[in-house]
Design a protein around this motif. Sequence first.
Motif, short mmCIF file in Angstrom:
data_model
loop_
_atom_site.label_atom_id
_atom_site.label_comp_id
_atom_site.label_asym_id
_atom_site.label_seq_id
_atom_site.Cartn_x
_atom_site.Cartn_y
_atom_site.Cartn_z
N LEU A 271 59.40 -111.11 75.05
CA LEU A 271 59.13 -109.68 75.03
C LEU A 271 58.59 -109.25 73.66
O LEU A 271 57.63 -108.47 73.57
CB LEU A 271 60.43 -108.92 75.35
CG LEU A 271 60.31 -107.52 75.91
CD1 LEU A 271 59.53 -107.52 77.20
CD2 LEU A 271 61.69 -106.92 76.12
N THR A 272 59.21 -109.77 72.60
CA THR A 272 58.76 -109.44 71.25
C THR A 272 57.33 -109.89 71.03
O THR A 272 56.51 -109.17 70.45
CB THR A 272 59.67 -110.11 70.20
OG1 THR A 272 61.03 -109.90 70.57
CG2 THR A 272 59.44 -109.53 68.82
N VAL A 273 57.02 -111.10 71.51
CA VAL A 273 55.65 -111.62 71.35
C VAL A 273 54.65 -110.70 72.02
O VAL A 273 53.61 -110.36 71.45
CB VAL A 273 55.55 -113.04 71.93
CG1 VAL A 273 54.09 -113.47 72.02
CG2 VAL A 273 56.32 -114.02 71.06
N SER A 274 54.98 -110.27 73.24
CA SER A 274 53.99 -109.45 73.95
C SER A 274 53.86 -108.07 73.29
O SER A 274 52.76 -107.52 73.21
CB SER A 274 54.33 -109.34 75.43
OG SER A 274 55.39 -108.45 75.63
N LEU A 275 54.98 -107.53 72.79
CA LEU A 275 54.89 -106.24 72.09
C LEU A 275 54.09 -106.38 70.80
O LEU A 275 53.27 -105.52 70.47
CB LEU A 275 56.29 -105.70 71.78
CG LEU A 275 57.07 -105.19 72.99
CD1 LEU A 275 58.48 -104.75 72.56
CD2 LEU A 275 56.35 -104.04 73.66
#
Lengths: 303, 302
Positions: A271-275
């Motif tokens: 999730l952090t990567v996509s954000l």
Amino acid sequence: MTAPTLTNTPDAVAGPTSADSNADGGRTATLAPSRIRASRLRTGILTVRRAVWSSGAILLFLLLWELGPTYLATDSARVFLPPLHEVLQALGALIANGQLQSHLSASLTRSASGFGIAVVAAVALGLLVAWYRSLDQFLNPLLEVFRNTAALALLPVFTLLLGIGEVSKISIVAYAAFFPVLLNTIAGVRTVDPLLVRAARSLGLSNLELFQKVILPSAVPTIFTGIRMAGTSSILVLIAAEMVGAKAGLGYLIVNSQMSFLIPDMYAGILTVSLLGLLVNYLLVAVERHFSRWRTAVGSQSS
Amino acid sequence: MTVNARPMPKISLRNIGKQFVVRPTKANPQGSILAALDGISLDVAAGEFITLVGPSGSGKTTLLDLLAGLTRPDTGRVLVDGREVTGPGRDRAVVFQQYALFPWRTAASNVAFGLEGTGNDGVKRSRRERTSKAREYLDLVGLSGFEDRYPHELSGGMKQRVAIARSLAYEPDILLMDEPFAALDAQTREQLQEELLRIWRSTGKTILFITHSIEEAVYLGQRVAVLSSRPGRLKQIVDIDLGERAGTGDVRANKAFVEQRHRVWSLLHGEVLKAREAGHAKILPDGSAPDEKRPSSNGKAA
């Protein structure tokens, strides 16, 4: 953009009605403002509806993520696909104990340095290649070979030669970010309007002045398109590189969580990567728009 | 005309010839050499307004490039103020048909473009000087209040006004104009013709104006030079005398205007037909002439 046109129509309608309403007093006169209010309300509703519609797919996806594992998946699948709230809890815990921040900063430092090196080198080389045709003929075949070799295919080479430390990560990011910037710089310089060059030449500009005042400014928007593409690909490649061999970083967090069976942590990392990807792209688009105001302004006016 | 008797013409073309090598294409695998200009001699006095008409492919733009110093002639000499032209210079300015404004610069900044660096007098101007000069010249072309607009926010006529202001701003003696009004609608064109004459009278520039419109040539020029079809030769120079035209009347309806228009028309008409039969077309900057017919097929088509 639609707001003014919508509020204009009732005005036009209100004109003639209030003109021939002299006979029956203020009835139509009070009608006109109420109509305007109604149309404002209508545009308001329209805006809200559009906002709901355009975020609908995201909301639906999150809802599916939350409810799907609980109600649709089998027990074994639920372990590998925890519902959203568990992932968010894990994310909160990772932020609270500072782990996420340290992984994030490790990744950001690597991608920023690699990206920075790539942009400087690629713009400089691109300008040279575009300017000297013989250099282009000499280098182009080699550049084509490298460009069409997937950066990640070279990851083992980078690791063997430069170790599994920071140098190899930064190098692979720089490598991946290099080509989009290079190719767009070359294209940007090549597509300068020859008429502008003629006009500048007729003013007696030297080669250097021509470059500085005509070729570079007109190539800037194209170069920035390349920079935006490079920004996206630099994160992409970095995560993959961190998955293969690293002691910190978001890629490491994801793979390590998977290995340690901390599945919610793994999803928190993803999730952090996509954000992060979204944020970087948004920032670069804003910068690109700033530098090509004179070009994009046409489009934004007509839309 | 007393022009030739004067000791020093502003512009002097002496027996100019210019050839182009046409790159080989599929239709014309050998390539060929085209003579664009042949034996052109012409003197232009200081402060004169001369217009140049000719069928397409007669080398009008080539002639202008030679004067601007963008290319060199193969034979003959191009003299400005008695000195041979060896390259572009700030004593001459070019106004192009397609405006050639820098789209990333505002109107004022476009006008100031030629003022950057060292000027004609060898003096470097400060930013403030450049801005006020740009303002002054935008005002001269009737565009005060549009200083901060980008070219894409201006109409065609306004763009060409900015381009003219840019050319005037660094105070060249000679204005070279390459069909500057051809892309404008009829009303804007007439308005700009009017204003160009006003600017010419108030600044006393020497203007060489290329056009494909006979009306425009006769209306603007003190003399009209008619070029022949390729290779471009100077067919004739027509002196234009429209009498006093200080009034606001319709000069184009004058008997004198109509007569002189017809004279230029008859000179040009045969040349236009000749050019069409030969299938002459523009030679592109990269040296190819895609519309050019092969020598062997001459006369068959068309």
